[in-house]
Design an enzyme around this catalytic site. Structure first.
Site, short mmCIF file in Angstrom:
data_model
loop_
_atom_site.label_atom_id
_atom_site.label_comp_id
_atom_site.label_asym_id
_atom_site.label_seq_id
_atom_site.Cartn_x
_atom_site.Cartn_y
_atom_site.Cartn_z
N GLY A 269 20.52 -24.04 74.93
CA GLY A 269 19.87 -24.27 76.20
C GLY A 269 19.48 -25.73 76.33
CB VAL A 270 18.88 -27.80 79.28
CG1 VAL A 270 18.46 -29.23 79.62
CG2 VAL A 270 20.35 -27.60 79.58
N GLY A 271 16.81 -28.90 76.98
CA GLY A 271 15.41 -29.26 76.78
C GLY A 271 15.17 -29.99 75.48
CG ASN A 272 11.99 -32.65 75.42
OD1 ASN A 272 12.91 -33.42 75.69
ND2 ASN A 272 10.87 -32.62 76.11
CD GLU A 294 24.19 -21.74 80.30
OE1 GLU A 294 24.76 -20.94 81.07
OE2 GLU A 294 22.97 -21.68 80.06
CB ILE A 364 7.80 -18.16 79.38
CG1 ILE A 364 8.53 -19.09 80.36
CG2 ILE A 364 6.31 -18.12 79.70
CD1 ILE A 364 8.47 -18.63 81.81
CG ASN A 384 13.20 -23.58 85.73
OD1 ASN A 384 12.60 -24.06 86.68
ND2 ASN A 384 13.18 -24.11 84.52
N GLY A 388 21.98 -18.68 81.96
CA GLY A 388 23.01 -18.06 81.13
C GLY A 388 22.49 -17.50 79.82
#
Length: 502
Positions: A269-272, A294, A364, A384, A388
């Protein structure tokens, strides 16, 4: 601007301004727009459309459209249209703060859906008729083929399904993207569906171009604008600790012959936190890695450059300005190592299962039995969307969910008695990781899972309360398979809503 990226003579009389193109989109229609994680979305037409809507509203007209995309876009699209209340319904994923506010105020309808499902639902007509597609491309060939931009997402489906197509030709996208894409044109609905012949992440199974009948194209708009390039923060201590727990787990799995030495294809996934894991992999002992994901972000670009990662398959980029510069300056190098696919293929459950993908996603909160909430704050307010993560978690060889153990400066525990909303049931969650530790839930029954999660993942400030809840639930006599105290299960969330503390 002249039209150096539009050598197709049949389209020259359809080149026009964004304002002229926006005027071709009437109220009440369904519009499929390109865009996935802030890459490859149309920049000019949505903003011109927002101005068009503002003018109509000033005259008392209720002018709204429904917007379908690949995933999240940017302020120039979601934000601009939401600001003028121009979106009736949005799908399948968004991350714009104005959109989020309108959705949570009940002023915009939002369908949150697994990304792999979108194309099939659109073909089947579940969302209604798609009227217009607005698609960013990097260029158009002389014979009318479309050179995809920095994301593909659902662009093929939108072009195929829409009655009319508006193209934005973005000179700001590298012309070197040509040849990086793989557009699969053999999908079909049941009972005509055929096997997809892909057995490795670097298999090419389609075309390098998007195909569109020229008679469908009603407007071509030239732009020169960058994608939404967000900088990622440097990994903080918690992110680094999460990454280290996960890397140690991978080393143990290799030692126990449950993973090969080059692991299995990676999805991130996206993020830090994700970038921290990728940075750790880049410095770690694993070689000849591959990715089937993705979104390709900074960490994977660095791994490709170092040689740790042999190749990456995705549907979009999500890069910082510095990484975009690196990609553009060395596009020939990266074009040989990156494949961008349609999201129905990048997120396809069958392929994910066949390749044995290692799925790593954020969340979360998780409850003590391993149910994961990745979309809603306090159960009701969308953040959000599921994106995916479900495609990969349910079908991957390993499904990993990661988060710091607390939020809001320690006021919220990410490990709770019962998740306030469930996106991924305990059946789809194998590994939970916080900075406190890693819980391997494979082969464990619910009560065993609860003890493992509480012991390994909960913050010390909340661990005694969680253990007390679990022990009292076990002693309640209500049932010993998945013990809960219904009067207390969501009391932590209620307490936060009332006091600001769990």
């Amino acid at each position: 601007m002249t039209a150096p990226r539009i050598p197709c003579p049949q389209l020259h009389d359809r080149i026009m301004s964004a304002k002229e193109a926006a005027a071709l989109i009437p109220s009440g229609v369904n519009v499929g727009m390109s865009g996935f994680t802030g890459a490859g979305y149309p920049k000019a037409v949505p903003q011109a459309l927002a101005g068009h809507i503002r003018e109509h509203r000033a005259r008392g007209d209720n002018y709204r459209i429904s917007v379908w995309t690949g995933a999240s876009t940017a302020p120039e699209l979601d934000g601009a249209l939401a600001e003028v209340d121009g979106i009736e319904m949005r799908l399948p994923y968004q991350s714009d703060p104005v959109c989020r506010q309108k959705i949570n105020e009940g002023r915009m309808e939002y369908i949150d859906i697994h990304l792999s499902h979108v194309a099939q639902h659109a073909w089947s007509g579940f969302f209604g008729k798609l009227d217009i597609a607005v698609i960013e491309v990097a260029g158009i060939t002389e014979d009318g083929r479309l050179i995809p931009s920095s994301s593909i997402g659902n662009n093929k489906t939108w072009i195929d399904q829409a009655d009319k197509v508006i193209l934005e030709v973005n000179h700001g996208q590298s012309s070197g993207l040509e040849g990086m894409h793989d557009i699969y044109y053999s999908t079909a609905l049941p009972p005509r569906r055929k096997p997809i012949h892909m057995t490795a992440p670097d298999d090419r199974i389609g075309e390098k171009y998007l195909l569109c009948p020229l008679e469908k194209i009603i407007a071509v708009v030239e732009t020169n604008s960058p994608d939404r390039n967000s900088r990622f923060s440097a990994p903080d201590e918690n992110s680094q600790r999460i990454a280290q727990h996960l890397l140690s787990f991978f080393e143990m799995e290799v030692a126990n012959n449950r993973l090969p030495k080059n692991l299995l294809p990676l999805q991130s996934g996206v993020g830090n936190i994700a970038n921290a894991v990728l940075a750790g992999l880049n410095e770690g002992p694993f070689e000849n890695l591959t990715s089937y994901t993705e979104v390709l972000q900074d960490g994977m670009l660095a791994m490709l450059k170092s040689g740790k990662l042999k190749m990456a398959s995705a549907t979009a980029f999500s890069l910082s300005p510095e990484a975009i510069e690196e990609l553009t300056e060395n596009i020939d190098f990266y074009r040989d190592r990156i494949i961008l696919r349609t999201q129905e293929i990048s997120n396809h459950p069958e392929i994910i299962r066949r390749l044995g993908v290692i799925a790593m996603n954020g969340m979360i909160e998780a409850d003590i039995y391993g149910n994961v909430n990745s979309t809603h704050v306090m159960g009701s307010r969308i953040m959000n969307g599921i994106g995916g993560s479900g495609d990969f978690a349910r079908n991957g060889y390993l499904s990993v969910f990661m988060t710091p153990s607390t939020a809001k400066d320690g006021a919220i525990s990410a490990i709770v008695p019962m998740a306030s909303h469930v996106d991924h049931t305990e059946h789809d969650v194998q590994i939970v990781v916080t900075e406190q530790g890693l819980a391997d839930l494979r082969g464990l029954a619910p009560r065993q899972r609860a003890l493992k999660i509480i012991e390994n993942c909960a913050h010390p400030d909340f661990k005694p309360k969680l253990l007390s809840y679990f022990e009292r639930a076990c002693a309640s006599g209500r049932g010993m398979h998945t013990p809960h105290l219904l009067s207390e299960a969501l009391s932590w969330h209620e307490r936060f809503e009332e006091t600001g503390q769990m």
